[in-house]
Design an enzyme around this catalytic site. Structure first.
Site, PDB file in Angstrom:
ATOM      1  CB  CYS A 279     -54.836  21.092  29.773  1.00 10.44           C
ATOM      2  SG  CYS A 279     -56.457  21.294  29.013  1.00 10.44           S
ATOM      3  CD  GLU A 379     -50.258  20.617  32.282  1.00  9.12           C
ATOM      4  OE1 GLU A 379     -51.131  20.545  31.406  1.00  9.12           O
ATOM      5  OE2 GLU A 379     -50.507  20.879  33.473  1.00  9.12           O
TER       6      GLU A 379
END
Length: 477
Positions: A279, A379
């Site tokens: 992440c 993302e």
């Protein structure tokens, strides 16, 4: 391992209802290698009730008892660390050496740090006549992801144990084997019955039931921002604390004074670590406009050096991504980069040559990326790097901060004072200067839609504590 059972109240138990099975798939072969049982609301209720009973006594145990417990867990964990690495490698595709040293190793590192933290943590302080005390919040629901399974499980479980909380863990159903092994480790280490419970299941069923359960005092969630929103909404009716570590789209700003070859090469490696499935990966590389072509050429050479292969193979740098769904998402985003006019300098769509089975992604680099492109905003969670140019430092900061996320940022400069000054302008929970070593003592968490709260060391421990003021404690009788 008891893959068709759950760990509740100190014992391995069958699901409350008929067993619903889910295959666990090896992402390198696309073949199932195990099955788990999926729980439901009844299993969650049984686990929460066990945790509530255990909290009555575990919340009162002394610091020394909790330290002894964490030390025992660390001993067993270290003894079984190779097993843990093998489980992680098989379930989510990490190359075996990386799975043992980094993936499984992160769990041991968090246990060590929490032991040191608990040895000196101040749970009480007297302010005038008021005693301020920090007490365990209660029963914690923990919902964890597949990409760093032990890192995310242990950096929740260890501080919860240190605080005196009890807990119910729902690990990722995609990569559950390491969590089942972790439950065995806790059982072997002598964690009291009901303190740690594990129920496998999916998010809409078990995750939702945990977030809504009135017997849960706190939810600690790591995962996508989309899922984090659902957890927060489910938890809202019972006003429980919600701690979240969510998505990211981290900027890596290379200032004009860097050694460009070194900084770009390092940035590519950081982006591609764990096959890009982190992440906080630095997926947006900002370079001076006059050196963009040079940076792109260096990045292409760096990407070409990455070997891709099955996790048990001889030293591949990149394993597969975790699932077919993840592979498809990455391919869609790579195709979007091509459609929107980014310049492909390495990799591209499809599997690498010679790999026709398994969810392997070509290490990919785009240059000439503009801030509005999907590859610059979404993302990706795969080995895909976007290179963006900037004209001056102010523009670099503005572009870096132009995202809904705020988990991490990176700054590279030959002038540490300049890097320090720039770090204060970045809206991110962590800023890494010149590729420092990983620090389990640094607070970890994000700004904006990257979440709330912090993990690691005393920052993580504090999240599992309530603050009570006892006024008049020090007053004269």
């Amino acid at each position: 391992m008891r893959t068709l059972q759950f760990f509740i109240d100190g014992a391995w138990v069958d699901p409350a209802g008929p067993i619903r099975r889910l295959p666990v798939v090896d992402p390198a072969t696309e073949e199932p290698f195990a099955e788990i049982a999926l729980g439901d609301a009844a299993d969650v209720d049984r686990a929460v009730r066990a945790a509530r009973r255990a909290f009555e006594t575990f919340s009162l145990v002394s610091r020394e008892e909790r330290l002894d417990l964490l030390r025992r867990i660390l001993v067993v964990y270290r003894r079984r660390i190779n097993e843990m690495g093998e489980a992680i490698s098989r379930e989510m595709g990490a190359p075996l050496p990386f799975a043992v040293s980094n993936q499984a190793g992160s769990g041991a590192a968090h246990l060590q740090t929490m032991i040191r933290t608990l040895e000196h943590f101040a749970f009480e302080e007297l302010r005038g006549s008021t005693l301020v005390t920090r007490e365990p919040i209660g029963v914690v629901a923990m919902i964890t992801p597949w990409n760093w399974p032990m890192n995310q499980i242990v950096c929740k479980v260890a501080p919860a144990l240190a605080a005196g909380c009890t807990m119910v863990l729902k690990p990722s159903e995609i990569a559950p084997m390491s969590a089942l092994l972790f439950a065995e480790i806790l059982q072997e280490a002598g964690v009291p019955a009901g303190v740690f419970n594990l129920v496998n299941g999916d998010g809409p069923t078990v995750g939702e039931a945990l977030a809504r359960h009135e017997g849960v005092d706190m939810v600690s969630f790591t995962g996508s921002t989309r899922a984090g929103v659902a957890v927060a909404k489910a938890a809202a009716d019972t006003i429980k604390r919600v701690h979240q570590e969510l998505g990211g789209k981290s900027a890596n700003i290379l200032l004009p004074d860097v050694d460009l070859t070194e900084a770009v090469t390092r940035g590519v490696a950081e982006c591609f670590g764990n096959t890009g499935q982190s992440c906080n990966a630095p997926t947006r590389m900002f370079v001076p406009a006059e050196r963009e072509d040079e940076a792109a050429a260096i990045a292409a050479r760096a990407a070409a050096r990455f070997r891709v292969g099955a996790a048990p193979g001889e030293g591949p740098v990149l394993g597969p991504v975790v699932s077919e769904a993840q592979f498809g998402k990455i391919q869609d985003l790579i195709e979007s980069g091509l459609r929107e006019g980014a310049e492909l300098v390495a990799g591209g769509p499809g599997r690498p040559d010679g790999l026709n089975r398994g969810w392997f992604v070509r290490p990919t680099v785009f240059a000439k990326v503009s801030p509005e492109m999907r590859i610059a905003r979404e993302e990706i969670f795969g080995p895909v790097l976007s290179i963006v140019s900037y004209e001056n430092e102010d523009e670099a900061v503005r572009l870096a901060n132009d995202t809904v996320y705020g988990l991490a940022a990176y700054v590279q400069s030959a002038d540490l004072d300049r890097a320090r000054a720039l770090s204060r302008r970045l809206r991110a929970g962590n800023v890494y200067l010149n590729d420092p070593a990983w620090d389990t003592g640094a607070p970890f968490g994000g700004y904006k839609q990257s979440g709330n709260g912090r993990e690691y060391a005393e920052f993580g421990l504090a999240e599992f504590l309530e603050i009570k003021g006892i006024v008049g404690w020090g007053a004269a009788p």
